[in-house]
Design a protein around this motif. Structure first.
Motif, PDB file in Angstrom:
ATOM      1  N   ARG A   1       0.869  -1.256  -0.089  1.00 39.92           N
ATOM      2  CA  ARG A   1      -0.067  -0.007   0.046  1.00 39.92           C
ATOM      3  C   ARG A   1       0.711   1.249  -0.044  1.00 39.92           C
ATOM      4  O   ARG A   1       0.771   2.028  -0.662  1.00 39.92           O
TER       5      ARG A   1
ATOM      6  N   TYR B   1      -5.481   1.012   3.040  1.00 37.09           N
ATOM      7  CA  TYR B   1      -4.307   1.294   3.949  1.00 37.09           C
ATOM      8  C   TYR B   1      -4.604   1.941   5.497  1.00 37.09           C
ATOM      9  O   TYR B   1      -4.195   1.195   6.335  1.00 37.09           O
TER      10      TYR B   1
ATOM     11  N   GLU C   1      -6.521  -1.030   7.200  1.00 38.35           N
ATOM     12  CA  GLU C   1      -5.813  -2.375   7.701  1.00 38.35           C
ATOM     13  C   GLU C   1      -4.894  -1.777   8.573  1.00 38.35           C
ATOM     14  O   GLU C   1      -3.953  -2.510   9.380  1.00 38.35           O
ATOM     15  N   LEU C   2      -4.614  -0.573   8.919  1.00 38.61           N
ATOM     16  CA  LEU C   2      -3.733  -0.010  10.080  1.00 38.61           C
ATOM     17  C   LEU C   2      -4.600   0.194  11.408  1.00 38.61           C
ATOM     18  O   LEU C   2      -4.142   0.073  12.683  1.00 38.61           O
TER      19      LEU C   2
ATOM     20  N   SER D   1       1.493  -1.202   5.419  1.00 39.04           N
ATOM     21  CA  SER D   1       0.103  -1.992   6.245  1.00 39.04           C
ATOM     22  C   SER D   1       0.568  -3.153   6.987  1.00 39.04           C
ATOM     23  O   SER D   1       1.163  -4.086   6.042  1.00 39.04           O
TER      24      SER D   1
END
Length: 488
Positions: free
Chosen positions: A94, A142, A145-146, A212
């Motif tokens: 990402r 992104y 997923e964080l 990520s």
């Protein structure tokens, strides 16, 4: 995965150490701010044409059709950018993909600013479109997923907030430049040039942020993922999350291959992809971006003079930012399906009210421009509060990790294609059937959107991405029992 295994995931989520507070939370918010500069550029580059188009038409000699081509060329290219960037982000990561998009933003801006004619302008808009489409796909993924599941809705939704801030910035800057330097030749070039600054900031900023962690785990780089999560979580929470993500990633590798074959072979993956496409297309068919691109023209048709329309056009931009800020709160406190149903009900209502007002208040009536402006502001506010943020959040949540970039790329490709055709033909539609017919048309489409959301949209709030992924790949997310439970 069996029901027992799924229950194990739920127990793991419940047993996760609390998110807590500390420097890691500040680091997470800083990373999100940098990444969402992509959303800011998305908003500015799509919104700036709203005020730049009028003087550009005169300088470049644009016809009604070439005006639509300049506007829609960015949108068609965005569809391609969304599809390509999703696949690239699955392969390269990402972070690297967003850095490459920042370079495209800068190149596209420079090309447009110095365009000597129609052809080069379209080329620059195409380059910008590739970047805008890529950002619309990769940045929400992104962020999702964080984010820890407790604040995933508000964190992933920040990208949409930055998009509307970018659009508002474009409207305000257009109004300032248009009223102060409106007599200058090529004033539209000043408007376009402003986008170079956030492009440079995004390019530099992405060099300082991590990859990520979920993408790293999908590539079996577990140690790197642990190191990344340790910078944006407490140490104990980071390790617990890595263990949970690794567990589901290993299980799902046998189900979801990360290629087109997984869409072909799994009816549940195909179904969730169709849901994603539907969410994206119906969002665009509200006509929201037609207002964002052609707002000045619509307000002129409503009865405002040209410069007054440029200033009045700021009002929808302001309400869009306020609505998006409220939507971040709603993302943490209201179910996704409920938010969507309220949103489509309100936007459909205002579509019909705009059409009715346009009929009952004929041209020349002193109240006409103000009533239509008020209703347009209400429509934009409803859209931004209840639809835009939650749509992008859902698109970032509902797809399995192994094909997340591909699947959101396909969904956003369809979103941008709908956006592009609307951008291309909106001036022609308004010319043919007027504001009245146009908004009645949007209202009818809104009724279909309500039915689609009610029957097809899944619920994801308050659950980890891994739980959502398991229910998607087994079909459990569509069971009546689960729907009743999440809607309760």
């Amino acid at each position: 995965m069996s029901t027992a295994e799924n229950s194990g995931l739920v127990r793991e989520r419940i047993a996760l150490p609390p998110l807590g507070h500390g420097s890691f939370r500040r680091r997470l918010h800083a990373v999100a701010l940098i990444a969402t500069l992509g959303g800011l550029l998305f908003g500015y580059d799509t919104g700036v044409i709203n005020g730049a188009l009028e003087p550009m038409k005169e300088d470049l000699g644009l016809t009604a059709f070439t005006e639509g081509v300049v506007t829609s060329s960015l949108l068609f290219a965005a569809a391609i950018g969304a599809m390509i960037s999703g696949r690239i982000s699955d392969a390269l990561g990402r972070r690297k993909t967003i850095m490459a998009l920042a370079v495209l933003f800068l190149i596209g801006t420079i090309t447009c600013v110095f365009a000597p004619g129609f052809g080069v302008m379209v080329l620059g808009r195409i380059i910008l479109g590739l970047a805008v489409g890529g950002a619309s796909t990769v940045v929400p993924v992104y962020l999702a997923e964080l984010a820890p599941y407790e604040i995933r809705g508000s964190l992933a939704g920040r990208n949409e907030l930055m998009i509307v801030i970018g659009q508002l910035a474009a409207f305000v800057i257009n109004a300032i430049i248009g009223n102060v330097w409106g007599d200058h030749d090529g004033v539209w070039r000043y408007m376009l040039a402003v986008a170079a600054l956030p492009a440079i900031c995004l390019m530099v900023g992405m060099m300082t942020v991590p990859e990520s962690p979920r993408w790293l785990i999908s590539k079996d780089r577990v140690e790197e993922a642990t190191a990344v999560l340790s910078t944006i979580r407490s140490q104990q929470r980071a390790q617990a999350e890595v263990d949970m993500i690794t567990e589901i990633a290993e299980m799902e590798k046998t189900r979801v291959k990360g290629s087109w074959s997984s869409i072909r072979d799994s009816r549940w993956v195909r179904r969730i992809l169709l849901v994603g496409i539907g969410l994206g297309v119906f969002q665009q068919l509200t006509g929201i971006n037609a207002i964002m691109y052609y707002g000045q023209s619509v307000l002129k048709d409503a009865g405002f003079e040209s410069k007054a329309a440029l200033i009045a056009n700021i009002a929808p931009g302001v309400i869009a930012v306020i609505g998006s800020a409220i939507a971040l709160w709603l993302a943490q406190h209201m179910n996704r399906r409920t938010t969507l149903l309220i949103g489509y009900s309100l936007t459909t209502l205002f579509h019909f009210l705009i059409g009715i007002a346009s009929v009952t208040l004929p041209e020349g009536n002193a109240w006409r421009p103000w009533v239509l402006l008020f209703l347009i502001v209400c429509f934009v506010g409803s859209m931004q509060t209840f639809l835009n943020v939650v749509t992008w959040v859902l698109l970032s949540e509902i797809f399995p990790l192994q094909i997340r970039g591909l699947a959101i790329g396909i969904s956003v490709f369809c979103l941008w294609i709908a956006n592009a055709f609307l951008g291309l033909f909106f001036p022609t539609i308004v010319e043919a059937i007027g504001i009245t017919g146009t908004f009645f048309m949007f209202g009818v489409i809104g009724l279909f959107a309500i039915g689609f959301v009610y029957t097809q949209a899944p619920e994801t709030r308050g659950r980890t991405l891994e739980e959502v992924e398991d229910d998607v790949t087994t079909g459990a997310i569509y069971t009546h029992h689960l729907r009743e439970k999440t809607d309760a």
